[in-house]
Design an enzyme around this catalytic site. Structure first.
Site, PDB file in Angstrom:
ATOM      1  N   LYS A  52       3.776  -3.677  -3.361  1.00  0.00           N
ATOM      2  CA  LYS A  52       3.797  -2.220  -3.554  1.00  0.00           C
ATOM      3  C   LYS A  52       4.718  -1.572  -2.519  1.00  0.00           C
ATOM      4  CE  LYS A  52      -0.755  -2.229  -5.704  1.00  0.00           C
ATOM      5  NZ  LYS A  52      -2.198  -1.996  -5.655  1.00  0.00           N
ATOM      6  N   GLN A  96      -6.741  -0.353  -1.419  1.00  0.00           N
ATOM      7  CA  GLN A  96      -6.641  -1.589  -2.202  1.00  0.00           C
ATOM      8  C   GLN A  96      -8.023  -2.175  -2.476  1.00  0.00           C
ATOM      9  OE1 GLN A  96      -3.860  -2.717  -3.603  1.00  0.00           O
ATOM     10  NE2 GLN A  96      -4.830  -4.520  -4.472  1.00  0.00           N
ATOM     11  N   ASP A 119      -4.171   6.145  -7.889  1.00  0.00           N
ATOM     12  CA  ASP A 119      -4.780   5.088  -8.703  1.00  0.00           C
ATOM     13  C   ASP A 119      -5.493   5.671  -9.919  1.00  0.00           C
ATOM     14  OD1 ASP A 119      -4.406   2.413  -7.924  1.00  0.00           O
ATOM     15  OD2 ASP A 119      -5.720   2.659  -6.186  1.00  0.00           O
TER      16      ASP A 119
HETATM   17  N1  GUN Z   1      -6.851  -4.105  -7.149  1.00  0.00           N
HETATM   18  C1  GUN Z   1      -6.468  -4.618  -8.335  1.00  0.00           C
HETATM   19  N2  GUN Z   1      -5.816  -3.701  -9.075  1.00  0.00           N
HETATM   20  C2  GUN Z   1      -5.789  -2.567  -8.329  1.00  0.00           C
HETATM   21  C3  GUN Z   1      -5.249  -1.285  -8.549  1.00  0.00           C
HETATM   22  O1  GUN Z   1      -4.663  -0.967  -9.600  1.00  0.00           O
HETATM   23  N3  GUN Z   1      -5.428  -0.396  -7.523  1.00  0.00           N
HETATM   24  C4  GUN Z   1      -6.085  -0.717  -6.368  1.00  0.00           C
HETATM   25  N4  GUN Z   1      -6.213   0.241  -5.451  1.00  0.00           N
HETATM   26  N5  GUN Z   1      -6.590  -1.908  -6.140  1.00  0.00           N
HETATM   27  C5  GUN Z   1      -6.443  -2.831  -7.110  1.00  0.00           C
END
Ligand code: GUN
Length: 290
Positions: A52, A96, A119
């Site tokens: 990311k 996350q 998110d």
């Molecule tokens: N863990 C797995 N997929 C995601 C996501 O789309 N966002 C976040 N914050 N954590 C994740």
């Protein structure tokens, strides 16, 4: 012979378009920035967070990484989120997942300011999505819709079967498809006769996290298959590889399928960047004088 939907190429284009939007915002004095919070040292999360951050840099988005020890107390994480909510230089906040088991993940996600919730997990954004009234939309479902848009013009009346009812993928993608007037069936681990239900679908979205669950005979000829699975598996020679939820080699009779890796994954990250720019634009519009 099915078409492979190239998620990597589509993600690259979206990152390029996002970079242009970032430059336009910067000309208006807004520098989009994303705070990424990682608690503990889950190996897969470390990889995702680094990806990311790398893509943020490509789009010109400033990313700020906040790392907390896995055994820190919940109040420390809450107070970091409050600080980020107040910080006018931060436009997007991402915690996350998964969080270590001791944390109440839903209480933590609820604490993120909805307008910075890139998110799309905050109840305000979930409610907006389910009522079709805007808000920030979760990145994986957003990416899935863009992948589908490359092969579907009109969703009205299409039978879509979603396998998996998670808050991150299954439920939100069902909402987006309903907005487009598809007929959506959400299935899960307890669903009976799943192969029969899937075989009636024009589109199957496999988001169960179960490697090679979806077999060729589950898919009707000419259907479209989106594979959201990413399970790391050990090969015979000891090396590891990423495996999706679909036995892709059995899907020659499908119209189009997404590969794993290189399908949904890159689009998820690209959509995170475009959500960050959308959040920066909205917050900027709010703070600028009328
Ligand atoms: N863990 C797995 N997929 C995601 C996501 O789309 N966002 C976040 N914050 N954590 C994740």
């Amino acid at each position: 012979m099915s078409v492979l939907i190239d998620g990597r190429a589509m993600a690259r284009e979206l990152v390029e378009r996002t970079a242009i939007a970032v430059a336009e915002l910067e000309a208006d004095g807004i520098s989009p920035s994303l705070a990424v919070v990682l608690v503990g040292n889950d190996a897969a999360s470390e990889v995702y967070v680094q990806r990311k951050i790398v893509q943020c840099a490509k789009a010109g988005i400033r990313s700020i990484e906040h790392r907390l020890a896995g055994d820190c107390d919940e109040a420390t994480l809450m107070s970091l989120i409050e600080d980020l909510n107040r910080d006018a230089g931060v436009h997007g906040i991402l915690v996350q997942l998964p969080l270590p088991a001791a944390f109440d993940a839903s209480a933590i996600l609820d604490r993120i300011a909805p307008e910075k919730d890139v998110d799309g997990f905050h109840p305000v954004n979930v409610g907006r999505l389910s009522t079709g009234t805007g808000g920030l939309v979760p990145c994986t479902p957003l990416g899935i819709m863009m992948l589908l848009d490359s092969v579907i013009e009109d969703y009205r009346g299409l039978n879509v079967v979603v396998i998996g009812k998670s808050n991150i993928v299954g439920k939100p993608v069902a909402m987006l498809l309903l907005e487009r007037e598809a007929t959506v069936t959400v299935t899960h681990i307890e669903t009976r006769n799943l192969p029969d239900i899937a075989r009636a679908a024009d589109v199957v979205i496999a988001a169960a996290g179960a490697p090679h669950l979806v077999r060729g005979y589950w898919i009707k000829p000419g259907a479209i298959v989106i594979d959201v699975g990413i399970t790391r598996m050990r090969d015979h020679d000891g090396s590891t590889k990423i495996v999706g939820d679909c036995a892709t080699h059995e899907l020659e009779h499908a119209k189009a399928v997404t590969p794993v890796p290189g399908g949904v994954g890159p689009m998820t990250i690209a959509c995170l960047l475009s959500n960050t720019v959308a959040a920066a634009r909205n917050l900027g519009a709010r703070s600028s004088p009328p």
